[in-house]
Design a protein around this motif. Sequence first.
Motif: not given
Length: 295
Positions: A221-244
């Motif tokens: 099972r997985f979760e799908v979160k739909a957000t605004s364009d700005a929030d999506f871009d922010q999430w991408v940047n967070e994954v790039k900075s904090k993810g392995s």
Amino acid sequence: MRRKLTKYAVPLLFMMMMILLSGCDTSMMVLDPKGPVGADQRDLIVISTVLCLIVLVPVLILTAWIVWRYRDKPNNKAAYMPVWSHNTKAEVIWWAIPIIIIGALAVVTVKYTYALEPSKPLKSDKEPLVIQATSLDWKWLFTYPEQGIATVNYIEIPEDRPIRFQLTSDAPMNSFWIPQLGGQMYTMSGMDMTLNLQADEPGVYFGSGANFSGPQFADMRFEVKATSDADFDQWVNEVKSKGSELTLEGYEKLAEPSSSDRQYFSSFPEGLHEKIVNKYVVGKGHHHGGSEESK
């Protein structure tokens, strides 16, 4: 004794069916779509159900009435006509109505089948976001080739923007399904399937594998979160900075049969999706509606 069992069997079966259906949350999700594909699928379900009920409801009512009216009982006053065998008007009615309904159902089904072709791009002024989904034992890997990130058992997407899922499998065949957005579509080894979906509004949506694939298939099972364009871009940047970083060795470890919690990766090996598609085939993998670049 037999009559008593028959008398209570039908109501009991009906009650059991309603209880079982009340626990199917996904059935209610399908009737509460949050995207254009899900809305069309809901409409097809409703239209088909109504057309079938036009025949089914009168038949059930007449069946119950006939059983009650002509039941065996002492001093039965019902008319008995053993030589009655034909009524042109009645036969025209009970043959013509089903034929018309079947014809209407066929037209509706063909129309929606072509409209809901999974690889058909959705009408939008925005470019689709590509997400490569790979079913594993017993988890989902999602890679974002344009953003260069990857996740396990979690998808984040911008609202009101088409999403082009490229689906494959590095495990037994499964089925990708987000009930409120649309689906299902099978994921298969050596296949690169395309499914276009879209979320019309922000929200968190349920997703799962809808095909039995082993003892821990319920964990897919997985979760799908739909957000605004700005929030999506922010999430991408967070994954790039904090993810392995996901390496090839890390992927091989991830692909081993086991369930998994949510994971985030700041990068993944270039061409990983294509390598997975071509892993079990000689020559090129098979594509269904895929882009030229993925071929």
